[in-house]
Design a protein around this motif. Structure first.
Motif, PDB file in Angstrom:
ATOM      1  N   LYS A 117       0.865  -1.178   0.000  1.00 40.63           N
ATOM      2  CA  LYS A 117       0.000   0.000   0.000  1.00 40.63           C
ATOM      3  C   LYS A 117       0.899   1.226   0.000  1.00 40.63           C
ATOM      4  O   LYS A 117       1.785   1.347   0.848  1.00 40.63           O
ATOM      5  N   PRO A 146      -6.084  11.622  -2.594  1.00 39.50           N
ATOM      6  CA  PRO A 146      -7.125  11.195  -1.661  1.00 39.50           C
ATOM      7  C   PRO A 146      -7.134   9.696  -1.366  1.00 39.50           C
ATOM      8  O   PRO A 146      -7.641   9.280  -0.341  1.00 39.50           O
ATOM      9  N   ARG A 147      -6.559   8.884  -2.259  1.00 41.05           N
ATOM     10  CA  ARG A 147      -6.586   7.433  -2.053  1.00 41.05           C
ATOM     11  C   ARG A 147      -5.179   6.860  -2.134  1.00 41.05           C
ATOM     12  O   ARG A 147      -4.302   7.416  -2.778  1.00 41.05           O
ATOM     13  N   GLU A 148      -4.996   5.722  -1.469  1.00 43.15           N
ATOM     14  CA  GLU A 148      -3.714   5.046  -1.527  1.00 43.15           C
ATOM     15  C   GLU A 148      -3.686   4.102  -2.728  1.00 43.15           C
ATOM     16  O   GLU A 148      -4.729   3.711  -3.252  1.00 43.15           O
ATOM     17  N   ILE A 149      -2.486   3.757  -3.155  1.00 42.58           N
ATOM     18  CA  ILE A 149      -2.300   2.797  -4.236  1.00 42.58           C
ATOM     19  C   ILE A 149      -2.080   1.438  -3.585  1.00 42.58           C
ATOM     20  O   ILE A 149      -1.219   1.285  -2.729  1.00 42.58           O
ATOM     21  N   GLY A 172       1.015   5.348   0.095  1.00 41.84           N
ATOM     22  CA  GLY A 172       0.346   6.618   0.327  1.00 41.84           C
ATOM     23  C   GLY A 172       1.101   7.713  -0.403  1.00 41.84           C
ATOM     24  O   GLY A 172       2.322   7.800  -0.317  1.00 41.84           O
TER      25      GLY A 172
END
Length: 104
Positions: free
Chosen positions: A33, A40-43, A35
């Motif tokens: 994961k 706004p969102r994590e990969i 950041g």
């Protein structure tokens, strides 16, 4: 000559035959994961790289050796994040995924 359904010639280089010869028990994957600052969102991706390889790539990016943090997922797609934009990287445990059918 007619081949049975699902038969693959020996020299076709099919993905399944390559995976079976390299790792007969299945494929290993690490969930990562990432950041990214101001995103706004994590990969989230499953990587075939080991946890140590991912950690080494993060260290190189953070110490300035590499300006880009690059990972390859299990499908061969590359994820590239500028090193100065990394907020955090969470590395999961390495898990083995079984290939084929077996007892549950």
């Amino acid at each position: 000559m007619v081949k049975p359904y699902g038969a693959v010639a020996a020299n076709t280089g099919s993905r399944l035959s390559r995976m079976d010869t390299c790792n007969p028990g299945g494929t290993e994957a690490v969930e990562v994961k990432i950041g990214v600052q101001h995103a706004p969102r994590e990969i989230v991706l499953e990587s075939t790289q080991t946890a140590e390889e991912v950690e080494s790539a993060v260290a190189k990016a953070l110490e300035g050796t590499s300006k880009l943090f690059t990972l390859t997922d299990e499908h061969g797609r590359r994820v590239i994040v500028p090193a100065e934009r990394l907020a955090y990287v969470e590395i999961g445990e390495q898990t083995v995924r079984k290939v084929g059918f077996g007892n549950l």
